[in-house]
Structure formats: C-alpha cells, structure tokens
Design a protein around this motif. Structure first.
Motif, PDB file in Angstrom:
ATOM      1  N   ALA A 226       8.574   3.785 -18.580  1.00 37.36           N
ATOM      2  CA  ALA A 226       7.878   3.709 -17.091  1.00 37.36           C
ATOM      3  C   ALA A 226       6.557   3.126 -17.411  1.00 37.36           C
ATOM      4  N   ILE A 227       6.019   2.636 -16.431  1.00 35.21           N
ATOM      5  CA  ILE A 227       4.510   1.985 -16.565  1.00 35.21           C
ATOM      6  C   ILE A 227       3.811   2.558 -15.467  1.00 35.21           C
ATOM      7  N   ALA A 228       2.510   2.954 -15.813  1.00 33.61           N
ATOM      8  CA  ALA A 228       1.479   3.547 -14.794  1.00 33.61           C
ATOM      9  C   ALA A 228       1.380   2.449 -13.782  1.00 33.61           C
ATOM     10  N   GLU A 229       1.234   2.757 -12.662  1.00 35.31           N
ATOM     11  CA  GLU A 229       0.733   1.790 -11.349  1.00 35.31           C
ATOM     12  C   GLU A 229      -0.521   2.133 -10.630  1.00 35.31           C
ATOM     13  N   HIS A 230      -1.163   1.023  -9.997  1.00 33.93           N
ATOM     14  CA  HIS A 230      -2.294   1.520  -9.356  1.00 33.93           C
ATOM     15  C   HIS A 230      -2.096   2.266  -8.038  1.00 33.93           C
ATOM     16  N   GLN A 231      -3.090   3.109  -7.502  1.00 33.22           N
ATOM     17  CA  GLN A 231      -2.825   3.884  -6.422  1.00 33.22           C
ATOM     18  C   GLN A 231      -3.747   3.291  -5.461  1.00 33.22           C
ATOM     19  N   GLY A 232      -4.598   2.467  -5.432  1.00 38.18           N
ATOM     20  CA  GLY A 232      -5.372   1.609  -4.500  1.00 38.18           C
ATOM     21  C   GLY A 232      -5.954   0.333  -4.871  1.00 38.18           C
ATOM     22  N   PHE A 233      -6.616  -0.032  -4.151  1.00 41.19           N
ATOM     23  CA  PHE A 233      -7.643  -1.253  -4.499  1.00 41.19           C
ATOM     24  C   PHE A 233      -8.757  -1.031  -5.345  1.00 41.19           C
ATOM     25  N   ILE A 234      -9.156   0.127  -5.136  1.00 43.72           N
ATOM     26  CA  ILE A 234     -10.620   0.574  -6.170  1.00 43.72           C
ATOM     27  C   ILE A 234     -10.345   0.288  -7.672  1.00 43.72           C
ATOM     28  N   THR A 235      -9.152   0.803  -8.031  1.00 44.11           N
ATOM     29  CA  THR A 235      -8.894   0.283  -9.353  1.00 44.11           C
ATOM     30  C   THR A 235      -8.374  -1.048  -9.780  1.00 44.11           C
ATOM     31  N   ARG A 236      -7.277  -1.339  -8.710  1.00 44.31           N
ATOM     32  CA  ARG A 236      -6.623  -2.629  -9.061  1.00 44.31           C
ATOM     33  C   ARG A 236      -7.584  -3.800  -9.249  1.00 44.31           C
ATOM     34  N   PHE A 237      -8.610  -3.854  -8.147  1.00 43.54           N
ATOM     35  CA  PHE A 237      -9.594  -5.019  -8.196  1.00 43.54           C
ATOM     36  C   PHE A 237     -10.956  -4.531  -8.706  1.00 43.54           C
TER      37      PHE A 237
ATOM     38  N   GLY B 281       2.653   3.540  -4.753  1.00 48.84           N
ATOM     39  CA  GLY B 281       1.271   3.443  -5.211  1.00 48.84           C
ATOM     40  C   GLY B 281       0.931   1.913  -4.337  1.00 48.84           C
ATOM     41  N   TYR B 282      -0.143   1.343  -5.283  1.00 47.02           N
ATOM     42  CA  TYR B 282      -0.669  -0.113  -4.607  1.00 47.02           C
ATOM     43  C   TYR B 282      -0.290  -1.375  -5.611  1.00 47.02           C
ATOM     44  N   GLN B 283       0.191  -2.262  -4.892  1.00 47.71           N
ATOM     45  CA  GLN B 283       0.808  -3.335  -5.744  1.00 47.71           C
ATOM     46  C   GLN B 283       0.566  -4.660  -5.081  1.00 47.71           C
TER      47      GLN B 283
ATOM     48  N   VAL C 194       7.749 -21.281 -13.586  1.00 51.14           N
ATOM     49  CA  VAL C 194       7.277 -20.303 -12.267  1.00 51.14           C
ATOM     50  C   VAL C 194       6.280 -19.473 -12.984  1.00 51.14           C
ATOM     51  N   ALA C 195       5.151 -19.178 -12.421  1.00 51.24           N
ATOM     52  CA  ALA C 195       3.922 -18.248 -12.889  1.00 51.24           C
ATOM     53  C   ALA C 195       3.878 -17.093 -12.122  1.00 51.24           C
ATOM     54  N   ARG C 196       3.510 -15.838 -12.766  1.00 52.78           N
ATOM     55  CA  ARG C 196       3.444 -14.595 -11.764  1.00 52.78           C
ATOM     56  C   ARG C 196       2.121 -13.820 -12.301  1.00 52.78           C
ATOM     57  N   ILE C 197       1.488 -13.228 -11.212  1.00 56.29           N
ATOM     58  CA  ILE C 197       0.467 -12.244 -11.787  1.00 56.29           C
ATOM     59  C   ILE C 197       0.740 -11.116 -10.781  1.00 56.29           C
ATOM     60  N   GLY C 198      -0.132 -10.222 -11.228  1.00 54.72           N
ATOM     61  CA  GLY C 198      -0.249  -8.870 -10.683  1.00 54.72           C
ATOM     62  C   GLY C 198       0.350  -7.841 -11.547  1.00 54.72           C
ATOM     63  N   GLN C 199      -0.250  -7.585 -12.716  1.00 51.49           N
ATOM     64  CA  GLN C 199       0.059  -6.445 -13.819  1.00 51.49           C
ATOM     65  C   GLN C 199      -0.018  -4.942 -13.164  1.00 51.49           C
ATOM     66  N   PRO C 200       0.848  -4.283 -13.445  1.00 47.47           N
ATOM     67  CA  PRO C 200       0.717  -2.781 -13.296  1.00 47.47           C
ATOM     68  C   PRO C 200      -0.628  -2.412 -13.941  1.00 47.47           C
TER      69      PRO C 200
ATOM     70  N   ASN D 251       0.836  -1.294  -0.188  1.00 45.57           N
ATOM     71  CA  ASN D 251       0.019   0.078   0.192  1.00 45.57           C
ATOM     72  C   ASN D 251       0.884   1.096   0.084  1.00 45.57           C
ATOM     73  N   ALA D 252       0.472   2.289  -0.538  1.00 46.17           N
ATOM     74  CA  ALA D 252       1.035   3.515  -0.478  1.00 46.17           C
ATOM     75  C   ALA D 252       1.355   3.971   0.819  1.00 46.17           C
ATOM     76  N   ARG D 253       0.420   4.243   1.643  1.00 44.48           N
ATOM     77  CA  ARG D 253       0.521   4.647   2.830  1.00 44.48           C
ATOM     78  C   ARG D 253      -0.651   3.870   3.697  1.00 44.48           C
ATOM     79  N   ALA D 254      -0.333   4.023   5.071  1.00 42.04           N
ATOM     80  CA  ALA D 254      -1.271   3.327   5.932  1.00 42.04           C
ATOM     81  C   ALA D 254      -2.440   4.320   6.308  1.00 42.04           C
ATOM     82  N   PHE D 255      -3.572   3.961   6.345  1.00 47.50           N
ATOM     83  CA  PHE D 255      -4.462   4.706   6.727  1.00 47.50           C
ATOM     84  C   PHE D 255      -4.371   5.399   8.072  1.00 47.50           C
ATOM     85  N   PRO D 256      -4.890   6.586   8.377  1.00 45.75           N
ATOM     86  CA  PRO D 256      -4.951   6.954   9.920  1.00 45.75           C
ATOM     87  C   PRO D 256      -5.635   6.114  10.773  1.00 45.75           C
TER      88      PRO D 256
END
Ligand SMILES: NC(=O)c1ccc[n+]([C@@H]2O[C@H](COP(=O)([O-])OP(=O)(O)OC[C@H]3O[C@@H](n4cnc5c(N)ncnc54)[C@H](O)[C@@H]3O)[C@@H](O)[C@H]2O)c1
Length: 340
Positions: A269-280, A238-240, A251-257, A161-166
């Motif tokens: 450069a590759i754009a990366e997710h900023q949170g779960f809302i877009t990643r999932f 960001g969120y990864q 070997v198999a890998r998942i979790g595309q940017p 995660n980019a940062r912990a929530f308060p």
C-alpha cells in the motif's frame, strides 16, 4: 522598488486556501508579514489571525487599505469576488497575488487586464497557478523543452478529487478545476490552446446528481499536441494529480503519491494525498516566496494577469463545449507589449 522591511500583506478570504496562505506567510515565507486578514466570516477571521499574531481583522479590503500601511495583497476569496478586490488593490498601488481562477469568465478577465494596463506602469498581478512552481512539473517542462526524448506528442492528465465541495457546479469543474490544466498544458508544451472539447460519460452515482462527473476534456494545442484530462470530482480515495507525457522516444510521468509505501500482511500500500494543501504544499511555498521576492523589486515572479486571461478564454471555450458538444475554438488575442 519599495523600502526596507518585510512586505506588509493583507490576505483576502480566510477559507481553506487563504487560511493556509496566512500560515505560510507567517511561518515559512521570508520578507513578508501578514498585516491584515480580510474576511467577512468572524470565526474564520479570528482563526486566521490566531495563525498570524499581530495581524488586524477587517470585513472589507477597502477598510484594510485605509487602516493599515499595506504593500501587498494576497487574494483568496471565491473567484466571483476577485474583480472587486483586484480593482481596489490596483488603484491602491499594491503588489498582488490572486488565486486562480483570476476571474470567473473571460469578460471579467479582460476588464482586469485592461484595468491593470490603465492603472499601473508594469504588470503587478501574479496569478496563483502554483503548478508552475511544482518541482515535478518543472522537471517535465525542462525535459520536453530539451527535446532529448524527441518531440512531445500527447499529454494525459488526471485530476481527481475525493469529493465535490458543497455548491460545486458542473461549470466550476471547468472554471475552477480544469483551469489548472488549461494553464499548465500550454506551459508544458510551449504551445497555445487551439480548441477545447468536453465529453460526459457514465456518471458516478456517488457524486452530486447535478454533476456530470467525471468529465473527459480534450485539449488541442496549436503545435498539434493533444492533451486529455480526466476531471474527476468523486474519486473517493483521495486527491491525485498526475501527468504523463508521450514523446517520440520515451514516456515521462509525474504525480507521486503522498509517501509511505507499506508491505504488510500480504498487501502493498502507498499513502495518498487527501487534498491540494498537502499535494502542492511545496509548490505554494515556492510560488508565494517568488511573489514576495519579486514584489520587493516592484515586479511579479510568476504567471501574469495576461496568463489568467488566456486561461479564462480557454475555460470559456470549455464551458461552451460542455453545453454544445464538439470542439470549441479558443480565439486568442495578440499579447500586448505591456505583458511581453
Ligand atoms: N491554487 C489552488 O490549488 C487552489 C486550491 C483551492 C482553492 N483555490 C482558489 O482559492 C480561492 C478560495 O478558495 P477556497 O477553497 O479557500 O474557498 P473557501 O470557500 O474555503 O474560502 C473563501 C473565503 O473567502 C471569504 N469571502 C467571501 N467573499 C469575500 C470577500 N468579498 N472578501 C473577503 N473574503 C471573502 C469566505 O467567507 C471564505 O472564508 C478560490 O479562488 C479558489 O479557486 C486555489
């Protein structure tokens, strides 16, 4: 089986996740409509209702159950508030989708499965482990199950995660975050969890001082497969979420940017997710659609309250491991025929 017409849903909790689910139900899900938003914070309630015109706002679920003809409830309040909402919904005979974690601890989770068995004739609570609906996770699951690259040996997981929530505590790193891996690792590997160990290493000085961030979590499965999880609440960029499976002959890998790859001015450069809302996003859509479709048939379309209970037991071992060090065994009860 319920009658004709869209499922009348109350969304409980209209924060980050609940607000997104309101928009999802209103715009992208077939066969359901948001009849009520249950949210004590007036401005959040108002913002959610604006996303679902026609929905009524209530501060408490009991008021919504009395005030609207509900068929179903989607619970997206914080984990400690889930039990009360679940009991009200179980008693009212509603179909239920409850965000993870189903409960903040294993005792509460056990009470919930007992209540479901007492109050209902069949499982009616689906738990929001949406990774099971993610296309990449599905492909990895099928590859492992096919055996085409040999037996599974290791699973390396990254949860950044980019940062912990308060207000996010170190225990919540296990109960609110690693809980996803504690559900998905046994699902991917087809084997239950035997033990959980947690290591604190060098602390990220950019993370809140009370978090031993990042944590390294070691999960041992009954099959002997080992999983490791980097639980990182301060990755900054960001969120990864990624998983690498080491099999006997591959070997198999998942979790595309997130998408766009850009080669420009001597850099790639590759754009990366900023949170779960877009990643999932697509996984949440599939999860909620599967739930709605199943609810029309009086069933659930994904992980059950029993799965929520198993994850809570693994989290309990993880929290104990965080305090005591060493590998803590997970004692799994026998699955009752009700959840067969
Ligand atoms: N599946 C996922 O990927 C995912 C991601 C994030 C959060 N979640 C889960 O979703 C749930 C909500 O998380 P969030 O990030 O949206 O939190 P949040 O703090 O943004 O929102 C929670 C909302 O619930 C409201 N609330 C508090 N008590 C309530 C009650 N008794 N009844 C109704 N509403 C109440 C709060 O006012 C707030 O608006 C948690 O269980 C969390 O773990 C799941």
């Amino acid at each position: 089986m319920r009658g004709e017409g869209p499922l009348q849903v109350a969304v409980v909790g209209a924060g980050a996740m609940g607000g997104d689910h309101v928009a999802r139900l209103a715009r992208r899900i077939h066969g359901a409509q948001v009849a009520a938003v249950v949210e004590p914070d007036p401005s959040r309630q108002e913002a959610a209702i604006a996303r679902a015109p026609g929905a009524l706002g209530f501060p408490r679920l009991e008021d919504a159950i009395e005030g609207v003809g509900l068929d179903a409830v989607l619970i997206a309040s914080p984990g400690p508030a889930h039990e009360a909402a679940l009991l009200a919904a179980l008693t009212a005979g509603l179909a239920i989708l409850c965000e993870k974690p189903m409960a903040p601890d294993a005792d509460t989770a056990r009470r919930i499965v007992e209540a479901e068995r007492q109050l209902r004739e069949a499982p009616c609570t689906q738990v929001g482990f949406m990774r099971r609906f993610d296309v990449e996770y599905g492909s990895l699951h099928d590859l492992i199950a096919s055996g085409s690259a040999g037996n599974l040996l290791l699973l390396h997981c990254v949860h950044r995660n980019a940062r912990a929530f308060p207000g996010f505590t170190e225990e919540m790193m296990i109960t609110d975050a690693v809980v996803h891996e504690l559900d998905i690792l046994p699902w991917l590997a087809g084997s239950p969890i035997r033990s959980v160990e947690v290591k604190r290493g060098r602390r990220n000085s950019l993370s809140p001082p009370d978090l031993g961030d990042p944590l390294l979590v070691l999960v041992e499965l009954e099959s002997g497969v080992l999983g490791d999880v980097e639980m990182n609440m301060g990755a900054q960029f960001g969120y990864q979420v990624t998983t690498e499976a080491v099999l006997e002959s591959g070997v198999a890998r998942i979790g595309q940017p997130a998408g766009l790859e850009l080669w420009h001015q001597g850099r790639a450069a590759i754009a990366e997710h900023q949170g779960f809302i877009t990643r999932f996003r697509a996984a949440y859509d599939r999860e909620v659609q599967a739930w709605v479709d199943a609810a029309h048939q009086g069933a659930i379309g994904g992980p059950s309250a029993w799965d929520g209970y198993l994850a809570a037991l693994a989290c309990e071992a993880g929290v104990q491991a965080l305090r005591s060090g060493g590998a803590v065994p997970v004692r799994l009860p026998e699955r009752p025929p009700f959840y067969a």
